[in-house]
Design a protein around this motif. Structure first.
Motif, mmCIF file in Angstrom:
data_model
loop_
_atom_site.group_PDB
_atom_site.id
_atom_site.type_symbol
_atom_site.label_atom_id
_atom_site.label_comp_id
_atom_site.label_asym_id
_atom_site.label_seq_id
_atom_site.Cartn_x
_atom_site.Cartn_y
_atom_site.Cartn_z
ATOM 1 N N LEU A 65 0.833 -1.207 0.000
ATOM 2 C CA LEU A 65 0.000 0.000 0.000
ATOM 3 C C LEU A 65 0.865 1.253 0.000
ATOM 4 C CD1 LEU A 65 -2.890 -0.805 2.488
ATOM 5 C CD2 LEU A 65 -3.020 -0.577 0.031
ATOM 6 N N VAL A 66 0.408 2.243 -0.760
ATOM 7 C CA VAL A 66 1.104 3.522 -0.878
ATOM 8 C C VAL A 66 0.084 4.636 -0.679
ATOM 9 C CG1 VAL A 66 2.390 5.031 -2.443
ATOM 10 C CG2 VAL A 66 2.831 2.590 -2.442
ATOM 11 N N VAL A 67 0.499 5.698 0.002
ATOM 12 C CA VAL A 67 -0.359 6.871 0.168
ATOM 13 C C VAL A 67 -0.352 7.612 -1.169
ATOM 14 C CG1 VAL A 67 -0.730 9.003 1.447
ATOM 15 C CG2 VAL A 67 0.240 7.021 2.608
ATOM 16 N N THR A 68 -1.442 7.501 -1.915
ATOM 17 C CA THR A 68 -1.469 8.076 -3.255
ATOM 18 C C THR A 68 -1.969 9.512 -3.275
ATOM 19 O OG1 THR A 68 -3.649 7.119 -3.599
ATOM 20 C CG2 THR A 68 -1.774 5.876 -4.420
ATOM 21 N N LYS A 69 -2.894 9.844 -2.387
ATOM 22 C CA LYS A 69 -3.495 11.171 -2.446
ATOM 23 C C LYS A 69 -3.820 11.648 -1.036
ATOM 24 C CE LYS A 69 -7.287 13.432 -4.881
ATOM 25 N NZ LYS A 69 -8.469 13.201 -5.709
ATOM 26 N N VAL A 70 -3.405 12.860 -0.723
ATOM 27 C CA VAL A 70 -3.755 13.500 0.547
ATOM 28 C C VAL A 70 -4.148 14.934 0.227
ATOM 29 C CG1 VAL A 70 -3.013 14.110 2.870
ATOM 30 C CG2 VAL A 70 -2.026 12.125 1.766
ATOM 31 N N THR A 71 -5.375 15.293 0.559
ATOM 32 C CA THR A 71 -5.804 16.673 0.353
ATOM 33 C C THR A 71 -6.277 17.254 1.673
ATOM 34 O OG1 THR A 71 -8.043 15.992 -0.233
ATOM 35 C CG2 THR A 71 -6.496 16.281 -2.029
ATOM 36 N N VAL A 72 -5.996 18.520 1.859
ATOM 37 C CA VAL A 72 -6.414 19.244 3.050
ATOM 38 C C VAL A 72 -7.188 20.472 2.600
ATOM 39 C CG1 VAL A 72 -5.670 20.443 5.129
ATOM 40 C CG2 VAL A 72 -4.396 18.446 4.330
ATOM 41 N N ASP A 73 -8.457 20.524 2.959
ATOM 42 C CA ASP A 73 -9.303 21.658 2.628
ATOM 43 C C ASP A 73 -9.693 22.376 3.911
ATOM 44 O OD1 ASP A 73 -9.326 20.889 -0.074
ATOM 45 O OD2 ASP A 73 -10.950 19.474 0.323
ATOM 46 N N GLN A 74 -10.026 23.648 3.776
ATOM 47 C CA GLN A 74 -10.421 24.415 4.948
ATOM 48 C C GLN A 74 -11.860 24.114 5.323
ATOM 49 O OE1 GLN A 74 -9.220 28.425 4.966
ATOM 50 N NE2 GLN A 74 -10.451 28.993 6.720
ATOM 51 N N GLY A 75 -12.087 23.913 6.610
ATOM 52 C CA GLY A 75 -13.420 23.683 7.134
ATOM 53 C C GLY A 75 -13.983 24.973 7.703
ATOM 54 N N PRO A 76 -15.067 24.860 8.454
ATOM 55 C CA PRO A 76 -15.645 26.057 9.053
ATOM 56 C C PRO A 76 -14.724 26.647 10.122
ATOM 57 C CG PRO A 76 -16.792 24.108 9.807
ATOM 58 C CD PRO A 76 -15.846 23.665 8.747
ATOM 59 N N THR A 77 -14.784 27.942 10.265
ATOM 60 C CA THR A 77 -13.953 28.648 11.232
ATOM 61 C C THR A 77 -14.770 28.973 12.478
ATOM 62 O OG1 THR A 77 -12.675 29.614 9.438
ATOM 63 C CG2 THR A 77 -12.509 30.680 11.578
ATOM 64 N N LEU A 78 -14.219 28.642 13.635
ATOM 65 C CA LEU A 78 -14.856 28.990 14.903
ATOM 66 C C LEU A 78 -14.423 30.401 15.274
ATOM 67 C CD1 LEU A 78 -14.112 25.676 16.826
ATOM 68 C CD2 LEU A 78 -16.208 26.290 15.650
ATOM 69 N N LYS A 79 -15.369 31.256 15.553
ATOM 70 C CA LYS A 79 -15.052 32.641 15.874
ATOM 71 C C LYS A 79 -15.193 32.856 17.376
ATOM 72 C CE LYS A 79 -16.433 34.034 11.328
ATOM 73 N NZ LYS A 79 -16.761 32.741 10.766
ATOM 74 N N ARG A 80 -14.122 33.312 17.998
ATOM 75 C CA ARG A 80 -14.090 33.538 19.435
ATOM 76 C C ARG A 80 -13.641 34.964 19.701
ATOM 77 N NH1 ARG A 80 -16.690 29.713 18.851
ATOM 78 N NH2 ARG A 80 -16.358 27.622 19.632
ATOM 79 N N TRP A 81 -13.877 35.441 20.924
ATOM 80 C CA TRP A 81 -13.514 36.805 21.298
ATOM 81 C C TRP A 81 -12.565 36.786 22.476
ATOM 82 C CZ3 TRP A 81 -14.780 40.462 17.983
ATOM 83 C CH2 TRP A 81 -15.824 40.218 17.109
ATOM 84 N N ARG A 82 -11.581 37.695 22.448
ATOM 85 C CA ARG A 82 -10.630 37.842 23.537
ATOM 86 C C ARG A 82 -10.734 39.259 24.081
ATOM 87 N NH1 ARG A 82 -5.808 35.160 25.164
ATOM 88 N NH2 ARG A 82 -6.555 33.652 23.655
ATOM 89 N N PRO A 83 -10.942 39.391 25.383
ATOM 90 C CA PRO A 83 -11.027 40.739 25.948
ATOM 91 C C PRO A 83 -9.684 41.469 25.868
ATOM 92 C CG PRO A 83 -11.369 39.061 27.640
ATOM 93 C CD PRO A 83 -11.165 38.354 26.356
ATOM 94 N N ARG A 84 -9.764 42.747 25.587
ATOM 95 C CA ARG A 84 -8.569 43.590 25.493
ATOM 96 C C ARG A 84 -8.743 44.796 26.407
ATOM 97 N NH1 ARG A 84 -4.831 40.503 23.819
ATOM 98 N NH2 ARG A 84 -3.608 42.246 23.094
#
Length: 111
Positions: A68-87
């Motif tokens: 067996l050989v790793v023939t294909k690996v793809t990485v796509d962007q998923g949904p982004t979690l939006k968080r807040w940091r107090p300043r």
């Protein structure tokens, strides 16, 4: 040929693509060894995904795991979690926690 998918992985696509480029085109045994000793945050997720793809290949038919050989690996962007940091002074900065969708494909190469 067998496919394994990991959706909503909590690793940024940019960091995941570094690991994907390391294992793409390698034999499965070599890729597993590389992932086992790699000091990257997503190496454990890729390791589990690769083992799952090998198990899928064994389950689908009579496949020799040594070929067996790793023939294909793809990485796509998923949904982004939006968080807040107090300043300071009552303000807030947005923090974007990115996720990835990883698709890994292994196939048997006859030699």
């Amino acid at each position: 040929m067998a496919i394994a998918r990991l959706s909503h992985a909590r690793i940024t696509p940019r960091k995941a693509r570094i690991i994907a480029n390391l294992i793409r085109g390698k034999q499965v045994a070599r890729a597993i060894d590389d992932l086992r000793f790699l000091h990257k945050s997503g190496a454990k997720q890729f390791f589990k995904l690769l083992v799952s793809a090998v198990a899928n290949a064994e389950d689908t038919g009579d496949v020799n795991v040594d070929n067996l050989v790793v023939t294909k690996v793809t990485v796509d962007q998923g949904p982004t979690l939006k968080r807040w940091r107090p300043r300071a002074m009552g303000r807030a900065n947005r923090i974007l926690k990115k996720t990835s969708h990883i698709h890994l494909e292994v196939a048997e190469v006859r030699s």
